[in-house]
Design a protein around this motif. Structure first.
Motif, short mmCIF file in Angstrom:
data_model
loop_
_atom_site.label_atom_id
_atom_site.label_comp_id
_atom_site.label_asym_id
_atom_site.label_seq_id
_atom_site.Cartn_x
_atom_site.Cartn_y
_atom_site.Cartn_z
N ILE A 120 1.33 -1.31 0.24
CA ILE A 120 -0.12 -0.30 -0.14
C ILE A 120 0.69 1.25 -0.54
N ARG A 121 0.85 1.81 -0.87
CA ARG A 121 1.23 3.73 -0.75
C ARG A 121 0.67 4.94 0.79
N ALA A 122 1.79 4.57 0.86
CA ALA A 122 2.05 5.98 2.18
C ALA A 122 1.82 7.35 1.99
N GLN A 123 0.98 7.99 2.64
CA GLN A 123 0.68 9.67 2.25
C GLN A 123 2.60 9.97 2.29
N LEU A 124 2.65 11.47 2.23
CA LEU A 124 4.26 12.11 2.73
C LEU A 124 4.52 12.16 4.27
N ASP A 125 4.70 11.50 5.44
CA ASP A 125 4.08 11.56 6.65
C ASP A 125 4.32 10.15 7.29
N GLN A 131 3.38 9.84 10.07
CA GLN A 131 1.44 9.20 10.54
C GLN A 131 1.69 7.72 9.72
N SER A 132 0.64 8.07 8.45
CA SER A 132 0.63 7.95 7.25
C SER A 132 1.47 6.21 7.23
N GLY A 133 2.62 6.67 7.43
CA GLY A 133 3.74 5.31 7.76
C GLY A 133 3.51 4.58 8.70
N PHE A 134 2.91 4.36 9.83
CA PHE A 134 2.94 3.82 10.42
C PHE A 134 1.55 3.63 10.35
N ASP A 135 0.44 4.10 9.85
CA ASP A 135 -0.78 3.40 9.38
C ASP A 135 -0.97 2.37 8.66
N CYS A 136 -0.36 3.19 7.42
CA CYS A 136 0.36 1.72 6.45
C CYS A 136 0.67 0.57 7.00
N ILE A 137 1.24 0.18 7.69
CA ILE A 137 2.57 -0.34 8.07
C ILE A 137 1.38 -1.36 9.39
N ASP A 138 0.15 -0.73 9.54
CA ASP A 138 -0.85 -1.31 10.36
C ASP A 138 -1.45 -1.64 9.95
N PHE A 139 -1.99 -1.36 8.63
CA PHE A 139 -3.05 -2.22 7.77
C PHE A 139 -2.68 -3.27 6.80
N ALA A 140 -1.44 -2.76 6.96
CA ALA A 140 -0.25 -3.70 6.38
C ALA A 140 -0.46 -5.39 6.80
N GLU A 141 -0.12 -5.05 7.84
CA GLU A 141 -0.11 -5.72 9.17
C GLU A 141 -1.27 -6.87 8.94
N MET A 193 -3.56 -6.81 6.03
CA MET A 193 -4.23 -7.40 5.28
C MET A 193 -2.57 -8.51 4.83
N ASN A 194 -1.75 -9.09 5.84
CA ASN A 194 -1.24 -9.81 4.95
C ASN A 194 -0.27 -9.08 3.64
N PHE A 195 0.21 -8.34 3.86
CA PHE A 195 0.28 -7.37 2.25
C PHE A 195 2.03 -7.26 2.71
N GLN A 196 3.35 -7.22 2.89
CA GLN A 196 4.73 -7.48 2.77
C GLN A 196 5.22 -6.22 3.18
N TYR A 197 4.25 -5.29 2.56
CA TYR A 197 5.52 -3.74 2.27
C TYR A 197 4.79 -2.46 2.18
N ILE A 198 5.07 -1.58 2.14
CA ILE A 198 4.43 -0.03 1.88
C ILE A 198 5.44 0.53 1.15
N MET A 199 4.85 1.93 0.74
CA MET A 199 6.06 2.80 -0.06
C MET A 199 5.78 3.81 0.06
N PHE A 200 6.54 5.16 0.13
CA PHE A 200 6.57 6.57 0.13
C PHE A 200 6.83 6.21 -1.62
N ASP A 201 5.97 7.02 -2.11
CA ASP A 201 6.51 7.32 -3.80
C ASP A 201 6.99 8.88 -3.91
N ALA A 202 6.80 9.84 -5.24
CA ALA A 202 7.15 11.14 -5.35
C ALA A 202 7.13 11.92 -4.47
N GLY A 203 8.11 12.18 -3.73
CA GLY A 203 8.02 13.62 -2.65
C GLY A 203 8.66 13.00 -1.66
#
Length: 608
Positions: free
Chosen positions: A281-286, A288-298, A300-310
């Motif tokens: 799942i792609r995180a917003q550029l902050d 807290q979004s990184g933390f939220d995406c990691i919780d969500f990925a866990e 959902m049985n995802f393996q990664y989050i990504m910080f995209d352009a910026g």
């Protein structure tokens, strides 16, 4: 891997041709199953040509071969200097493909010839239902480099075909071959009367990105340089492979989706450090979004989050430094939090940053604990761009970081050479609002080249992503089975806390991204597609309809005999929601289905 030498067959001269003294047959070679035949001949001592037949029918008529080099004053004509034959039987085992086992079996001939005062060779590999050809230029004498002005490779088609024309990430336009103007990207698919052909490319590590253009003869195509006027060849030189896949059905084309992989060079070294496939799942550029995406990925049985352009500043600004995150992101804390929860972090880099800092950032990101890199806005079109990319792939692969290449680059089998190259874009995914015609053309065209990152945009109660989504929710589920990619980007624009529709997104939690076995069951280009894939003991089935409804029956003959299964089936409802039902099934069960226009059907089948 095993190679078996085959005795060289004496040169044959067809009596009819010999009477005129104009055509000399050089060789005939059959596929391992003897159903596909290649013939090579020399016409009037100046044109080397080939012909391909399959199951007794001519598929490619006599078509020219060769390279036009920068030697205008050289002696004209072609002289054959030798032929060698061999046979190859290989069983490739991979954990990162559509099938765990890939059989790489072919018969090969290498024809050496003298042209324009230069020693050249053309290699043909004949597989069951497909062929591949490649040019070699020897390192002779003091000559260290030559210029290729033109690649003469052509494809003369004896019947009428419809070509699905496109370029990189564009839409597809079905066009009669005789009406083609401009060019079409590789791989290109042609549909005829009970005949389907895919013309593609493999193992491009430093050539220009070639395309198909109308040939000199009616109903023919030829390789064209569309971005570079010429190709510089440092000797010894080998061109990319040109491939031809032949099928009687549209779904039969899928047998050739592994052809580029088979033709690419194996990895330089075997290692126990295996790249981890998965979903992100792609995180917003902050932070807290990184933390939220990691919780969500866990969850959902995802393996990664990504910080995209910026994430390191404006990607096209010379002041942005990919070694320094923006203040809004505490990268150290996000990476550490991800490690605690078993979730890796992937970082995006623009081409400018990559060219300026690649050698510095690879050890730096390893030190940070980063798991992968996404390349953005690279040059996958020119010779200089593809050469740089091949070098960059090797460096990233050797560093042990997974790689996802975005924008105009399409695969040529190099994930075999560089196993950490998990996926690439080169596709019109959900970022670019593909319609149902497009999603039901892709499996028969672009996906024959290899994996593609489709950037899924699944709706949630707060955001429907109506601008991006032109297909139903059930088709979105089904496409995660249909569209192969070891690394899948899910919830591309979505925010984790907005996804409260857990019943609808449950399928994303269990669907794998790599497979033990894959089968294309039903479908026609631009109309519909049904794919079944197995991972472990489970089967997943994805079906998608194009612009028109699809009604039929799905026969579950691929299941194991004597076993009982539970099938969880997701379909669309009339109010744009998802319906889920559970059935008990077994081998031979026939499941009638109705799929509305732009709709889908997704099935998870578990034993027990």
């Amino acid at each position: 891997m095993k190679k078996i030498a085959i005795a060289v067959v004496p040169l044959l001269i067809c009596s009819t041709w010999a009477a005129f003294g104009q055509v000399k047959e050089i060789a005939r070679i059959l596929s391992p199953g003897a159903g596909t035949q290649l013939e090579v001949a020399l016409f009037a001592q100046k044109q080397l040509k080939y012909r391909v037949s399959n199951q007794g029918k001519t598929v490619i008529g006599w078509s020219e071969l060769g390279l036009e080099l920068n030697f205008p004053d050289a002696v004209p004509g072609i002289k054959i200097t030798g032929t060698t034959r061999s046979s190859h039987r290989e069983k490739i085992v991979t954990r990162l493909g559509e099938n765990q086992i890939i059989y790489n079996n072919y018969n090969q001939i290498r024809i050496k010839y003298l042209s324009q005062g230069t020693d050249l060779s053309v290699i043909f590999r004949v597989f069951n239902g497909s062929i591949a050809m490649q040019y070699l230029i020897a390192n002779s004498g003091k000559l260290k480099e030559v210029t290729i002005l033109k690649e003469k490779t052509e494809f003369r088609l004896p019947q009428a075909y419809t070509l699905y024309q496109y370029h990189q990430e564009s839409v597809f336009t079905p066009i009669p071959l005789d009406s083609l103007t401009g060019s079409s990207d590789l791989p290109s698919t042609l549909a005829g009367n009970n005949s389907y052909i895919s013309i593609g490319e493999a193992d491009n590590t430093g050539y220009t990105k070639a395309e198909l253009a109308p040939g000199s003869a009616r109903g023919s195509l030829q390789i064209a340089f569309t971005k570079d006027k010429r190709v510089n060849a440092v000797l010894p030189f080998s061109s990319p492979w040109r491939t031809i896949g032949i099928a009687e059905t549209a779904t039969g084309l899928h047998h050739f989706s592994e052809l580029p992989y088979k033709l690419a060079h194996p990895a330089a070294s075997q290692t126990t450090n295996t790249p981890l496939a998965g979903k992100l799942i792609r995180a917003q550029l902050d932070t807290q979004s990184g933390f939220d995406c990691i919780d969500f990925a866990e969850k959902m049985n995802f393996q990664y989050i990504m910080f995209d352009a910026g994430w390191y500043g404006p990607e096209r600004s010379t002041s942005s430094d990919p070694r320094v995150p923006i203040q809004a992101i505490d990268m150290e804390r996000v990476v550490k939090y991800g490690q605690q929860h078993g979730i890796g972090v992937i970082l995006y880099l623009n081409y400018m940053a990559l060219r300026n800092h690649l050698d510095e950032i690879l050890p730096l990101y390893k030190k940070w604990g980063i798991k992968g890199i996404k390349f953005g806005f690279i040059d996958g079109l020119t010779q200089s761009g593809t050469k740089w990319l091949a070098t960059a792939m090797r460096k990233v692969n050797d560093s042990g970081l997974i790689l996802n290449i975005h924008d105009n680059y399409k695969p040529t089998g190099l994930s075999r050479t560089f196993p950490f190259l998990l996926t690439q874009e080169g596709i019109r995914g959900d970022e670019n609002s593909p319609d149902a015609f497009h999603t039901t053309v892709l499996p028969y065209t672009r996906f024959l080249a290899g994996a593609a990152d489709f950037t899924f945009c699944f709706p949630n109660p707060k955001q429907q992503f109506a601008k991006n989504l032109k297909v139903s929710k059930a088709q979105q589920l089904a496409l995660t089975v249909i569209n192969f990619s070891p690394l899948q980007s899910i919830f591309w624009y979505g925010k984790p806390k907005d996804y409260t529709n857990w019943d609808e997104i449950a399928f994303f939690k269990t669907v794998p991204t790599v497979w033990d076995r894959s089968m294309y069951l039903q479908g026609e280009i631009g109309k519909n597609i049904c794919v079944a894939r197995k991972h472990g003991k489970k089967w997943f089935v994805g079906s998608a309809a194009g612009k028109y409804e699809w009604q039929g029956t799905l026969n579950l003959d691929f299941l194991d005999e004597g076993k009982s299964y539970q099938a969880t089936i997701w379909t669309d409802t009339d109010n744009q929601k998802l319906s889920k039902k559970v059935l008990r099934i077994k081998k031979g069960f026939s499941l009638p289905f109705y799929i509305k226009p732009a709709g889908g059907l997704a099935i998870e089948i578990s034993p027990g």
